[in-house]
Design an enzyme around this catalytic site. Structure first.
Site, PDB file in Angstrom:
ATOM      1  N   ALA A  63      29.655  55.197 -91.762  1.00 55.49           N
ATOM      2  CA  ALA A  63      30.704  54.197 -91.576  1.00 55.49           C
ATOM      3  C   ALA A  63      30.682  53.776 -90.112  1.00 55.49           C
ATOM      4  O   ALA A  63      29.988  54.381 -89.297  1.00 55.49           O
ATOM      5  CB  ALA A  63      32.047  54.821 -91.923  1.00 55.49           C
ATOM      6  N   GLY A 102      29.433  57.091 -95.251  1.00 55.46           N
ATOM      7  CA  GLY A 102      29.533  55.850 -96.013  1.00 55.46           C
ATOM      8  C   GLY A 102      28.183  55.379 -96.535  1.00 55.46           C
ATOM      9  O   GLY A 102      28.111  54.681 -97.551  1.00 55.46           O
ATOM     10  N   GLU A 105      27.629  57.394 -99.624  1.00 60.44           N
ATOM     11  CA  GLU A 105      28.604  56.923-100.618  1.00 60.44           C
ATOM     12  C   GLU A 105      28.149  55.591-101.227  1.00 60.44           C
ATOM     13  O   GLU A 105      28.317  55.353-102.421  1.00 60.44           O
ATOM     14  CB  GLU A 105      29.982  56.789 -99.977  1.00 60.44           C
ATOM     15  CG  GLU A 105      30.563  58.156 -99.622  1.00 60.44           C
ATOM     16  CD  GLU A 105      31.954  58.060 -99.035  1.00 60.44           C
ATOM     17  OE1 GLU A 105      32.075  57.503 -97.923  1.00 60.44           O
ATOM     18  OE2 GLU A 105      32.909  58.513 -99.684  1.00 60.44           O
ATOM     19  N   GLU A 125      31.427  64.013 -92.903  1.00 59.09           N
ATOM     20  CA  GLU A 125      32.767  63.614 -92.441  1.00 59.09           C
ATOM     21  C   GLU A 125      33.606  64.778 -91.923  1.00 59.09           C
ATOM     22  O   GLU A 125      34.386  64.607 -90.977  1.00 59.09           O
ATOM     23  CB  GLU A 125      33.530  62.910 -93.572  1.00 59.09           C
ATOM     24  CG  GLU A 125      33.130  61.465 -93.792  1.00 59.09           C
ATOM     25  CD  GLU A 125      31.924  61.287 -94.700  1.00 59.09           C
ATOM     26  OE1 GLU A 125      31.223  62.287 -94.978  1.00 59.09           O
ATOM     27  OE2 GLU A 125      31.674  60.155 -95.132  1.00 59.09           O
TER      28      GLU A 125
END
Ligand code: NAD
Length: 698
Positions: A63, A102, A105, A125
């Site tokens: 991310a 991310g 994901e 994370e």
């Protein structure tokens, strides 16, 4: 369509390619671009399958963490990823580099995943104090099962492509060109009539999971990541995947994410992440500063530190000479190095072949003539200025003019050492921590005349040795030891006032330090501090409070772990500190001797006295410019002294508590305990201005 995501068709396959250097972070533009590119793919009648691939050095590496502290722009993660998963055309993620956070994901929202052999996939994370917030905790267990998912989500360690293939995270490893492999894979799907295969629809791996699996994971994480909240919450999120529908599980994941993202721990962990990256920036030593080529090195002194430093060179693949004063000491030093590597081989961390190769890079010698051509020398002889001066005189005479001359001194004046050479600009302090082959921290001590090239080269060498380097200035103890002195001093005063070593260590341990001050002193060896104190005795201010408990323990020949006793007792071969009634009696007698009435001391006071004493000294260090920035001090404490990452280092911790509160306490202690608690002017100033150390720009 945004410029960072492109759509184009190759035969029957639509290709969505992301180009958002440097690491294709999943920022607002990329998310918007993905929505548009997916739309284009879905609307393209000729495309029967889609491939998601990234340009540059990696798949989406994560991310955009700079977005965490701002209101989110563009489409949110779940809208984008749920849309991808809902695609009626099969989507293949083609992964190279790192698919983290991310990034993974996103790959999980695709229907198939292929990867090059060097790819790494993970959900790290928890290392930033949060959990995946875009379906990672819900899709992963459905795809790979709960056990493997817990390892990846709660452990936070990325897995290599082959392991990812073993657990079913990756469907195929692609040798050769990734795009060609992805097109072939997608065409095969089309040929076999295989449509989307959505993680959200998978049920079999999350049914009937034994609750003990989660209990076991919680207990293991409580041990492995003591004090960290996010791994526990990550386990809760994975457990939710086994209890709730996919939609409700996503909601639960979102709630946990929102709770953590504003937590004190996450702020501290993100601070640590950025602090580490800031530490190697030196404003007047720009990135393009010429670097000296380090082809071979030398270490003087094969004792505790010298042996470890020589191992660092060898581990980095740099040939190194190791010099001693006698064959006996040289043999002893080499035997310790051999023993260290052999233990690595025994534990399966290294092959015998690799050990032999690394050991072959270390050349023991008694002759300075051998090191005439080396590019850097690191001196690690006894901590005596006269001896160091003799050594540097010899080095200056023997070594080529461009050779860097470094000292590993912990307390001595690097400038005084530099001045006895004809090349003070080539002299620098490289302060390793014990055990030098293991501890990650390196304080790079900049002398008054040290050249920029020598500083830049030292940072480069630190990187090659896999150390975290921080630039500091010359003063007694530099940053780490100067602050730890204040911390240890308060700990000893607390003993005089009523505490016992085990109580202080327990309170500090519960605060999160890897070890309490007394267990740490026992590990380092009490005799080192004792000999320094004896040397400094004549200069000591008789009006300043001095606790002599450590001296009294040394007088009993108890030097810590190495003698089987110090503040604690140690069973033969054990490193486990055992409280000793003899020391309790010694401590109580020391209070009596000073006429001090012992009192009950709360853990809260122990923490405030020890940690704030360190913070107050840190404020002085910052104001004197010995550290470049407060976050550098935090990095030193996290990597050199076991300060808990989830508190972000002493300076960040003080900021989080509020400098007004820290200052008020320092004033209270000043009243009570006198001059040593004089609040640092910078602490006072920032507290009064309502600022933190993080706001101080020097
Ligand atoms: P040590 O006593 O274990 O080793 C010093 C070695 O230097 C001995 O083997 C000795 O024979 C050798 N030596 C002495 N004079 C020499 C000379 N003229 N030429 C070649 N070799 C010589 O000491 P140590 O703990 O390794 O400390 C070395 C240096 O590292 C000191 O400056 C110390 O302050 C610093 N340091 C120590 C630690 C620690 O925790 N031990 C941590 C950081 C820095």
């Amino acid at each position: 369509m945004s410029g960072v995501v492109k759509y184009e068709r190759r035969g029957a396959v639509g290709v969505l390619s992301i180009n958002n250097p440097p690491v294709n972070a999943l920022g607002a533009l990329v998310r918007k671009g993905l929505v548009d590119a997916l739309d284009a793919g879905l609307n393209d009648k000729e495309a029967q399958a889609l491939v998601l691939i990234c340009e540059g050095r990696t798949f989406i590496a994560g991310a955009d963490i700079t977005e965490f502290d701002k209101p989110m722009e563009g489409p949110d993660y779940n809208t984008v990823l749920n849309g991808m998963e809902a695609s009626e055309k099969p989507v293949v993620a083609a992964i190279h580099g790192t698919a983290l956070g991310g990034g993974l994901e996103t790959a999980l929202s695709c229907h198939y995943r292929i990867a090059v052999p060097t790819a790494r996939l993970g959900l790290p994370e928890v290392n930033l104090g949060i959990i995946p917030g875009a379906g990672g905790t819900q899709r992963l267990p459905r795809l790979v099962g709960v056990e493997a998912a817990l390892e990846i989500v709660a452990g936070g360690v990325p897995v290599p492509a082959d392991k990812a293939a073993d657990i079913g995270l990756v469907d195929q490893i692609v040798e050769g060109d990734l795009l060609e492999g992805a097109l072939a894979y997608a065409n095969a799907l089309i040929a076999e009539g295989k449509g989307p295969r959505r993680c959200c629809d998978m049920e079999d791996k999350i049914k009937n999971v034994a609750p003990e699996l989660f209990d076991g994971a919680r207990a293991m994480m409580a041990k492995m990541r003591r004090g960290f909240n996010s791994p526990q919450r990550a386990i809760d999120a994975v457990e939710a995947a086994t209890q709730l529908s996919f939609a409700d599980g996503l909601k639960k994941e979102g709630e946990i994410f929102m709770e953590l993202v504003v937590s004190v721990q996450s702020a501290a962990q993100r601070h640590t992440f950025f602090a580490e990256r800031a530490a190697n920036k030196v404003p007047d030593v720009p990135k393009d500063t010429p670097i000296l080529d380090i082809k071979q090195g030398a270490v003087i002194g094969a004792g505790t530190m010298g042996g470890g430093i020589a191992m660092n060179f060898a581990n980095a693949g740099i040939p190194v000479f190791l010099i001693e004063t006698s064959q006996e000491f040289l043999d002893k030093g080499m035997a310790t190095i051999t023993k260290n590597y052999a233990s690595g081989v025994k534990k399966g961390r290294m092959t015998q072949e690799k050990m032999d190769k690394i050991m072959g890079l270390i050349t023991p010698t008694l002759s300075y003539d051998d090191i005439a051509d080396v590019d850097i020398v690191i001196e690690a002889v006894f901590e005596e200025m006269d001896i160091k001066k003799v050594v540097f005189g010899k080095l200056d005479a023997v070594c080529k003019p461009e050779c860097i001359l470094a000292t590993n001194t912990s307390t001595l004046d690097v400038n005084a050492i530099a001045e006895i050479t004809s090349r003070p600009e080539q002299v620098i302090g490289l302060h390793f921590f014990s055990p030098a082959n293991i501890m990650k921290l390196l304080e790079i001590v900049r002398g008054a005349k040290t050249s920029k090239e020598v500083i830049a080269t030292s940072f480069m060498l630190a990187k090659a040795m896999r150390k975290v380097a921080v630039l500091v200035g010359v003063c007694d103890g530099f940053v780490g030891n100067r602050m730890v002195f204040q911390y240890g001093r308060q700990a000893e005063f607390l003993l005089e006032e009523g505490a016992l070593p085990q109580q202080v260590d327990k309170a500090i341990g519960e605060f999160g330090m890897a070890m309490g001050p007394f267990a740490m002193n026992d590990l380092a060896g009490l005799d080192i501090g004792w000999s320094i104190r004896k040397r400094q005795a004549a200069d000591r201010d008789p009006n300043e409070r001095y606790a002599s408990i450590s001296d009294k323990i040394c007088e009993l020949d108890r030097y810590g772990q190495k003698t089987g006793a110090g503040y604690y007792k140690y069973e033969a071969g054990s490193r486990m500190p055992v409280p000793d009634p003899e020391i309790d009696a010694l401590v109580i007698a020391a209070s009596e001797e000073k006429g001090m009435a012992r009192r009950d001391i709360l853990d809260e006071e122990i923490i405030e006295r020890c940690i704030y004493a360190m913070v107050n000294e840190g404020a002085k260090i910052l104001e004197e410019g010995i550290a470049q920035r407060s976050s550098d001090i935090d990095v030193i404490y996290i990597y050199g002294y076991g300060f808990p990452v989830y508190r972000g280092g002493p300076m960040h911790y003080a900021d989080a508590v509020g400098l007004d509160k820290v200052y008020a306490k320092a004033c209270e202690f000043h009243e009570e305990h006198g001059a040593i608690w004089e609040p640092a002017p910078l602490l006072k100033k920032l507290a009064e201005e309502g600022k933190g150390f993080g706001d101080y720009k020097g």
